[in-house]
Every structure is written in C-alpha cells, then in structure tokens.
Design an enzyme around this catalytic site. Structure first.
Site, mmCIF file in Angstrom:
data_model
loop_
_atom_site.group_PDB
_atom_site.id
_atom_site.type_symbol
_atom_site.label_atom_id
_atom_site.label_comp_id
_atom_site.label_asym_id
_atom_site.label_seq_id
_atom_site.Cartn_x
_atom_site.Cartn_y
_atom_site.Cartn_z
ATOM 1 N N HIS A 62 0.739 -1.099 0.074
ATOM 2 C CA HIS A 62 -0.051 -0.091 0.110
ATOM 3 C C HIS A 62 0.854 1.285 0.000
ATOM 4 C CE1 HIS A 62 -3.121 -2.643 2.367
ATOM 5 N NE2 HIS A 62 -3.046 -2.863 1.146
ATOM 6 N N LYS A 72 6.503 6.083 6.982
ATOM 7 C CA LYS A 72 5.993 5.060 8.339
ATOM 8 C C LYS A 72 7.520 4.555 8.914
ATOM 9 C CE LYS A 72 2.306 3.681 4.995
ATOM 10 N NZ LYS A 72 1.975 2.741 4.198
ATOM 11 N N TYR A 132 2.930 1.217 13.482
ATOM 12 C CA TYR A 132 3.630 2.281 12.808
ATOM 13 C C TYR A 132 2.992 3.486 12.759
ATOM 14 C CZ TYR A 132 -0.115 0.535 9.530
ATOM 15 O OH TYR A 132 -1.212 0.231 8.959
ATOM 16 N N ASP A 170 -6.886 -6.174 -1.271
ATOM 17 C CA ASP A 170 -5.468 -6.653 -1.705
ATOM 18 C C ASP A 170 -5.366 -7.546 -2.862
ATOM 19 O OD1 ASP A 170 -3.731 -6.158 1.594
ATOM 20 O OD2 ASP A 170 -4.686 -4.857 0.320
HETATM 21 C C1 LIG Z 1 -4.697 2.472 6.927
HETATM 22 C C2 LIG Z 1 -6.108 3.105 7.553
HETATM 23 C C3 LIG Z 1 -7.377 2.397 7.513
HETATM 24 N N1 LIG Z 1 -8.229 2.605 8.151
HETATM 25 C C4 LIG Z 1 -9.437 1.792 8.268
HETATM 26 C C5 LIG Z 1 -10.083 1.511 6.572
HETATM 27 C C6 LIG Z 1 -10.533 0.087 6.897
HETATM 28 O O1 LIG Z 1 -11.878 0.622 7.154
HETATM 29 C C7 LIG Z 1 -9.755 -0.661 7.960
HETATM 30 C C8 LIG Z 1 -8.841 -1.426 7.318
HETATM 31 O O2 LIG Z 1 -8.073 -0.760 6.430
HETATM 32 P P1 LIG Z 1 -6.922 -1.721 5.563
HETATM 33 O O3 LIG Z 1 -7.910 -2.996 5.213
HETATM 34 O O4 LIG Z 1 -6.645 -0.675 4.419
HETATM 35 O O5 LIG Z 1 -5.669 -1.851 6.789
HETATM 36 P P2 LIG Z 1 -4.443 -2.623 6.115
HETATM 37 O O6 LIG Z 1 -4.456 -3.665 5.156
HETATM 38 O O7 LIG Z 1 -3.858 -2.934 7.430
HETATM 39 O O8 LIG Z 1 -3.621 -1.546 5.642
HETATM 40 C C9 LIG Z 1 -2.227 -1.206 6.071
HETATM 41 O O9 LIG Z 1 -1.538 -1.908 5.325
HETATM 42 C C10 LIG Z 1 -0.280 -1.747 5.111
HETATM 43 C C11 LIG Z 1 0.773 -2.613 6.014
HETATM 44 C C12 LIG Z 1 0.153 -0.191 5.191
HETATM 45 O O10 LIG Z 1 1.274 -0.023 5.348
HETATM 46 C C13 LIG Z 1 -0.824 0.655 5.253
HETATM 47 O O11 LIG Z 1 -0.559 1.837 6.414
HETATM 48 C C14 LIG Z 1 -2.241 0.402 5.626
HETATM 49 O O12 LIG Z 1 -2.673 0.478 4.309
HETATM 50 O O13 LIG Z 1 -9.250 0.721 8.644
HETATM 51 C C15 LIG Z 1 -8.239 3.684 8.962
HETATM 52 O O14 LIG Z 1 -9.151 4.412 9.421
HETATM 53 N N2 LIG Z 1 -7.031 4.340 9.212
HETATM 54 C C16 LIG Z 1 -5.977 4.275 8.380
HETATM 55 O O15 LIG Z 1 -4.867 4.964 8.402
#
Ligand SMILES: Cc1cn([C@H]2C[C@H](O)[C@@H](COP(=O)(O)OP(=O)(O)O[C@H]3O[C@H](C)C(=O)[C@H](O)[C@H]3O)O2)c(=O)[nH]c1=O
Length: 181
Positions: A62, A72, A132, A170
């Site tokens: 991401h 980060k 992070y 993803d």
């Molecule tokens: C990233 C983020 C997400 N969200 C909410 C949005 C979704 O409803 C939920 C899960 O989000 P997501 O599926 O994108 O989470 P990850 O797959 O862990 O995403 C992260 O994965 C990799 C490791 C990364 O480096 C990024 O920081 C980030 O994208 O949290 C938020 O409210 N705030 C945020 O900063």
C-alpha cells in the site's frame, strides 16, 4: 539508537538501545530528536496505527498518492513479520526495487519507509501486533497499491502463496507498475 541506510536511499533500519536489568527491559521506542538526527532530516509523525494479524496474513502493498503520501516507522510489539518496502519514486535509481527484513518483538528493530514507497508485511508468527507511525494522515481517496506478487517486483515472500490470507482489496490491487498513476 542506530540508523543504517538500506540500499534504497532514505529507507533506514532503526536499532533502539535496549536497557535490560533483572526487572526486564526499557527502551525509547521513539525519540524525535535522536531519530531525525540519525536519518539526517526532519520527520514529523502525526498518526500511529496498529494492526493485529494471524499467521499468513499479508497486508499490502500500500501507499497513499501525491500530497497524501506517508512515511512510516514500522515496529513489532508482538510476534514476527517480514516487512517489505518498495521504491516507487519514479526518478529513483532503485525504482521498483524492494527491501525486505524480519521485524520482531525480540530485537525491536524498526524500519523507516520514506514517502514514495509502497509498504506491506507478511505475518510469520502465529500472530503479530504491528505499530507504525505515519507522517501524514489517512486519506481513503488517496489510497493506492500494487499486488504482493507483482512480477515486476518479484518479491521473495517467506511463506508460500497458497497459505496467505489477504483482504479482498489487496487481492484486487493492480498487478503492473505501469497502472500506477
Ligand atoms: C490504513 C488505515 C485504514 N483505516 C481503516 C480503513 C478500513 O476500514 C480499515 C482497514 O484498513 P485496511 O484494510 O486498508 O488495513 P491494512 O490492510 O492493514 O492497511 C495497511 O496496510 C499496510 C501494511 C500499510 O502500510 C498501510 O498503512 C495500510 O494501508 O481501517 C483507517 O481508518 N485509517 C488508516 O490509516
């Protein structure tokens, strides 16, 4: 603390100084002054994120686009992960190259991933809690990404593809760097 620059300019391995005694240990998990001095520039983190993942979970790759790009500082509170940073800076001599290392709660090493990179990690232990710091706020509309198995990146993940657990988002990320605006 010690900062070691990786082969990707601006991406650093951070090794905090751990103070151990008969009670346990203490360390400064983040010190603004020491961190900025060690990496040679000012970074102001504005948001902390935490995620908890089961073994085989792969989150990423991401990034946030344009003015919403995030640097980060990744650390592991529990367990072990394979952390991966991909250089997507168009003018970089290491464009499309990646850096991968294990981060774990034992040696407490951290990885600083600068703006212009994609970031992702694979959970190696039964579970992992990742913290992070980000130097820009979350902006859903600016979210971008590339599939973990993009052939142009050819990332060597430490767990076989058949045993991975990815979000639907993803799984549907673009598979080619040329698609990234
Ligand atoms: C990233 C983020 C997400 N969200 C909410 C949005 C979704 O409803 C939920 C899960 O989000 P997501 O599926 O994108 O989470 P990850 O797959 O862990 O995403 C992260 O994965 C990799 C490791 C990364 O480096 C990024 O920081 C980030 O994208 O949290 C938020 O409210 N705030 C945020 O900063």
């Amino acid at each position: 603390m010690k900062a070691t620059e990786t082969k990707l300019k601006g991406c650093f391995i951070i090794e905090p100084t751990i103070f151990e005694d008969n009670r346990g240990y203490f360390f400064e998990s983040y010190n603004h002054k020491d961190f900025c001095e060690a990496i040679g520039r000012e970074v102001n983190f504005v948001q902390d994120n935490q995620s908890f993942s089961k073994k085989g979970v792969l989150r990423g790759l991401h990034f946030q686009k344009g003015q919403h790009a995030q640097a980060k500082l990744v650390s592991v509170l529990e367990g072990r992960i394979q952390d991966v940073a991909v250089d997507l800076r168009k003018d970089s001599p290491t464009f499309a190259k990646y850096f991968s290392m294990e981060l774990n709660s034992k040696d407490k090493k951290q990885l600083f991933v600068p703006r212009g990179f994609a970031h992702g990690f694979l959970t190696l232990s039964e579970s992992a809690k990742v913290l992070y710091k980000c130097d820009n706020h979350y902006n859903k509309r600016a979210e971008g990404g590339i599939r973990f198995d993009c052939h142009e990146l050819n990332i060597k993940w430490l767990i076989g593809t058949e045993d991975l657990l990815l979000s639907k988002k993803d799984k549907n990320l673009p598979n080619y760097l040329s698609t990234l605006t």
